[in-house]
Design a protein around this motif. Structure first.
Motif, PDB file in Angstrom:
ATOM      1  N   GLU A  96       0.969  -6.365   6.961  1.00  0.00           N
ATOM      2  CA  GLU A  96      -0.012  -5.657   7.791  1.00  0.00           C
ATOM      3  C   GLU A  96       0.583  -5.617   9.234  1.00  0.00           C
ATOM      4  O   GLU A  96       0.508  -4.312   9.848  1.00  0.00           O
ATOM      5  CB  GLU A  96      -1.510  -6.256   7.846  1.00  0.00           C
ATOM      6  N   TYR A  99       3.622  -2.946   9.326  1.00  0.00           N
ATOM      7  CA  TYR A  99       2.921  -1.706   9.352  1.00  0.00           C
ATOM      8  C   TYR A  99       2.515  -0.872  10.597  1.00  0.00           C
ATOM      9  O   TYR A  99       2.986  -0.052  11.046  1.00  0.00           O
ATOM     10  CB  TYR A  99       2.029  -1.482   8.135  1.00  0.00           C
ATOM     11  N   LYS A 100       1.508  -1.867  11.323  1.00  0.00           N
ATOM     12  CA  LYS A 100       0.951  -1.457  12.546  1.00  0.00           C
ATOM     13  C   LYS A 100       1.967  -1.348  13.585  1.00  0.00           C
ATOM     14  O   LYS A 100       2.004  -0.363  14.330  1.00  0.00           O
ATOM     15  CB  LYS A 100      -0.079  -2.675  12.986  1.00  0.00           C
ATOM     16  N   LYS A 147      -0.737   4.029   4.174  1.00  0.00           N
ATOM     17  CA  LYS A 147      -0.500   2.651   4.333  1.00  0.00           C
ATOM     18  C   LYS A 147      -0.005   2.030   3.271  1.00  0.00           C
ATOM     19  O   LYS A 147       0.623   1.214   3.155  1.00  0.00           O
ATOM     20  CB  LYS A 147      -1.709   2.002   5.173  1.00  0.00           C
ATOM     21  N   ILE A 151       3.198   0.046   2.516  1.00  0.00           N
ATOM     22  CA  ILE A 151       3.247  -1.404   2.181  1.00  0.00           C
ATOM     23  C   ILE A 151       4.006  -1.801   1.128  1.00  0.00           C
ATOM     24  O   ILE A 151       4.661  -2.688   0.773  1.00  0.00           O
ATOM     25  CB  ILE A 151       2.131  -2.073   2.638  1.00  0.00           C
TER      26      ILE A 151
END
Length: 220
Positions: A96, A99-100, A147, A151
């Motif tokens: 997470e 990705y951000k 997303k 991921i």
């Protein structure tokens, strides 16, 4: 001769690892910014990534003791086959957070470039062509904004590296672990200093703006 390859994707602490490796004597360390900042290297990687040229990997990395970040991470298997004595470190972080960080930095550069295409043939246009072919349309199949897909690709890359090279041959490493696992893997002493923390998201936005000539607005 290249002694170490980092197979971790960008935004997994690759710049911190670069600083650490150079501190441990494995420098100079090749980074994607070596491509961004050098027209000759950009042309070399254009021929490899966009035109399918098969390089002499030893010659391509001549003068470097280690390599981190892209494009090396995408070509880790070919480099490892050509230079089997090179150790492999796979940098990882929570998916997470990865990705951000990637979405907020590298992908924003890609979006801005699509919306405001640079002059054809310019360094900015050539750089975007390389990164797009390597990463956004290449590794992520043009679906980075999805997303879940991005991921899944991240996890698959991690699994592929370990499967391809063998768990005993790869250090799966989070830079938050500090010096100890890295130094143990390399067989060197632990430095008497804090592990480097380099290239925050803010630093990356600023660096991209400088490297692409996008100016302050792109870093905002």
């Amino acid at each position: 001769m290249l002694k170490l390859i980092n197979a971790g994707l960008g935004r997994t602490g690759t710049t911190s690892l670069q600083v650490a490796l150079e501190r441990l004597g494995l420098g100079p360390c090749f980074h994607m910014f070596d491509v961004v900042d050098d027209d000759e290297r950009l042309a070399q990687w254009e021929r490899i990534i966009c035109d399918g040229e098969r390089p002499d990997w030893a010659a391509l990395y001549d003068g470097y003791a280690s390599a981190v970040d892209g494009p090396s991470t995408v070509y880790y298997r070919q480099i490892s086959e050509a230079l089997p004595e090179a150790k492999v470190v796979l940098t990882v972080r929570d998916a997470e957070g990865w990705y951000k960080s990637t979405y907020d930095t590298l992908y924003q550069f890609a979006l801005r470039t699509k919306q405001n295409p640079p002059e054809p043939g310019s360094r900015q246009a050539r750089l975007f062509r390389v990164v797009n072919a390597l990463v956004w349309d290449g590794l992520f199949d043009g679906r980075f904004e999805d997303k879940d897909h991005a991921i899944a690709v991240y996890h698959r890359h991690t699994e592929d590296v370990v499967r391809a090279l063998g768990a005993d041959n790869v250090l799966v490493y989070d830079v938050k672990q500090g010096w100890e696992p890295l130094c143990a893997f390399l067989g060197v002493d632990v430095p008497d200093e804090e592990f480097p923390r380099a290239n925050s998201s803010e630093d990356m936005r600023r660096r991209i703006a400088e490297a692409t000539g996008a100016g302050r607005a792109a870093a905002a």
